[in-house]
Write an enzyme that holds these catalytic residues in place. Sequence first.
Site, PDB file in Angstrom:
ATOM      1  N   HIS A 142       0.808  -1.215   0.000  1.00  0.00           N
ATOM      2  CA  HIS A 142       0.000   0.000   0.000  1.00  0.00           C
ATOM      3  C   HIS A 142       0.848   1.276   0.000  1.00  0.00           C
ATOM      4  O   HIS A 142       0.343   2.355  -0.274  1.00  0.00           O
ATOM      5  CB  HIS A 142      -1.005  -0.006   1.159  1.00  0.00           C
ATOM      6  CG  HIS A 142      -0.425   0.245   2.512  1.00  0.00           C
ATOM      7  ND1 HIS A 142      -0.114  -0.767   3.383  1.00  0.00           N
ATOM      8  CD2 HIS A 142      -0.119   1.390   3.148  1.00  0.00           C
ATOM      9  CE1 HIS A 142       0.355  -0.254   4.503  1.00  0.00           C
ATOM     10  NE2 HIS A 142       0.362   1.065   4.387  1.00  0.00           N
ATOM     11  N   ASP A 172       0.571  -7.630   1.633  1.00  0.00           N
ATOM     12  CA  ASP A 172       0.928  -6.214   1.738  1.00  0.00           C
ATOM     13  C   ASP A 172       2.441  -6.009   1.681  1.00  0.00           C
ATOM     14  O   ASP A 172       2.998  -5.200   2.417  1.00  0.00           O
ATOM     15  CB  ASP A 172       0.352  -5.586   3.010  1.00  0.00           C
ATOM     16  CG  ASP A 172       0.343  -4.064   2.933  1.00  0.00           C
ATOM     17  OD1 ASP A 172       0.321  -3.532   1.811  1.00  0.00           O
ATOM     18  OD2 ASP A 172       0.371  -3.408   3.997  1.00  0.00           O
ATOM     19  N   SER A 253       4.838   3.102   7.985  1.00  0.00           N
ATOM     20  CA  SER A 253       4.389   2.021   7.115  1.00  0.00           C
ATOM     21  C   SER A 253       5.519   1.547   6.199  1.00  0.00           C
ATOM     22  O   SER A 253       6.105   2.324   5.464  1.00  0.00           O
ATOM     23  CB  SER A 253       3.221   2.527   6.267  1.00  0.00           C
ATOM     24  OG  SER A 253       2.728   1.510   5.444  1.00  0.00           O
TER      25      SER A 253
END
Length: 512
Positions: A142, A172, A253
Amino acid sequence: MKSTLKKLLPFAVVGVISGATTVGTLQYFNHDTASGDQSYFTKSSSNVSFAGMNSAAVGDDFVKAAKTTVPAVVTIKNYQSRTTNRASEQDLFDYFFGDPFGGGGRGQQRQRQQQQAPDNMPSGMGSGVIISPDGYIISNNHVVAGANKLEVVLSNKKSYIATLVGTDPNTDISLLKIEEKGLPYLNFANSDNIEVGQWVLAVGNPLGLNSTVTAGIVSAKGRGIGILSSQGKAANPIESFIQTDAAINPGNSGGALVNTNGDLIGINSAIQSTTGYYQGYGFAVPSNLARKIIEDIKKFGIVQRGFLGVTSLDLSNDMQVAAYNKDKKSNIKAGSGVYVTGFGDNSGAEDAGLRIGDIITKIDATPVTDFADLSVAIGSKRPGDKVMVTYMRNGKEATANVTLKDQKGGTSTRTKADLSVTEKIGAEFKPLDERFKTDYGLNSGVIATNVTEGSEIAKIGIVDNYIVIEINGKPVNSQKDVEKILEKYSGNVSVKFVDAYGQIYTRGFKMP
């Protein structure tokens, strides 16, 4: 005066005894602690010591790990087209730091708005980890999805334009490459060996603060939180996260979760939060799973994933079991393991003798207590791999040797050249009802379904239920039409489509 001294003397004696007791206790607990592992409570034949009594040793471990990790963690800037016709699925703040349990967020409120940003400003930023001296970088899917340019900035501020080697929405994970040599990098540790309570460090670039290190412990293993299917649009998500209380915030992230040796044990991917910011629960993809994914991408160009071929019920989830019992009018008891409710086409498990009602308790030597355990045990395997499945049937334990297959029933690995047209562009297509065509004045059209996040179709703004009218100027009315037009085609592809509000767009991509 003498009477006063007599009154104070008992208190003085008590004070001396108390002080001596305190010093003696500290001497006892600090005795020979330098030789022990200060990250844990330790026990030997001669003494027991508390890790917290020698904070310098723990601090030194943190300093060593931080010095090793910080130079290998990078900032990733995601640049997208100036105007998109829907809210960006790559809004990292909303995706990574929204409420993964359905609380809604800013992204949902903006899905009908156009997004505009200056061409020289990134649409989002995250982190990544250098894993080889020649410039391979691992991050989250993402973080990079939807980008038409990816910029990597090292901790020394040197900047590069990165090539996206491949992605996997189901875990992911993404793999990037920059052209450089002699880079600092992190080694993968065996994430199966981590323990709850173990010290860990999270390293990333939160809130615009580069090279930030936070410490915490592993608070749980094997967590499944449903974020990849609910927000990541993964078709077959694998969730078995490492849970930690090391503080992470927007920008972490894709960053590193490391042990006190500075070895990579996970890739930070999500938090549970009602505010969008740190509230004590972070989740990281285990390094063993992440490493398998990037090895597949490097070697084959795509992820090789084996499937057991069962539909199942997580017996550890009381609510799931109750809902299943109500729907099926059954009386299955909640507990430990995964209950087999059915089989897919060409199921390896069914071929090996498993039946509906069996309860899977182990894959090879790994206990399966819930669906997260099963998904990571199978998801880390490739088609053609054999696994020993231990299961309960009518109260008796049995085993079966299962050969895993891909979703098409194959048992061999594939490359990009073996993919179908729809797999290459990342969507499937259903015929459009003739009545619908008449009502809306369309002469052609197919409905996009199962759009893969980060795919070529997704990059141009198409999501599930959008209508594709033409490809390369030719009308399409079935998936076969799409495949016929793009089979063996190379070059730029033009797609004419209709969004949910009836607006018609023409966008393009290069055929992969």
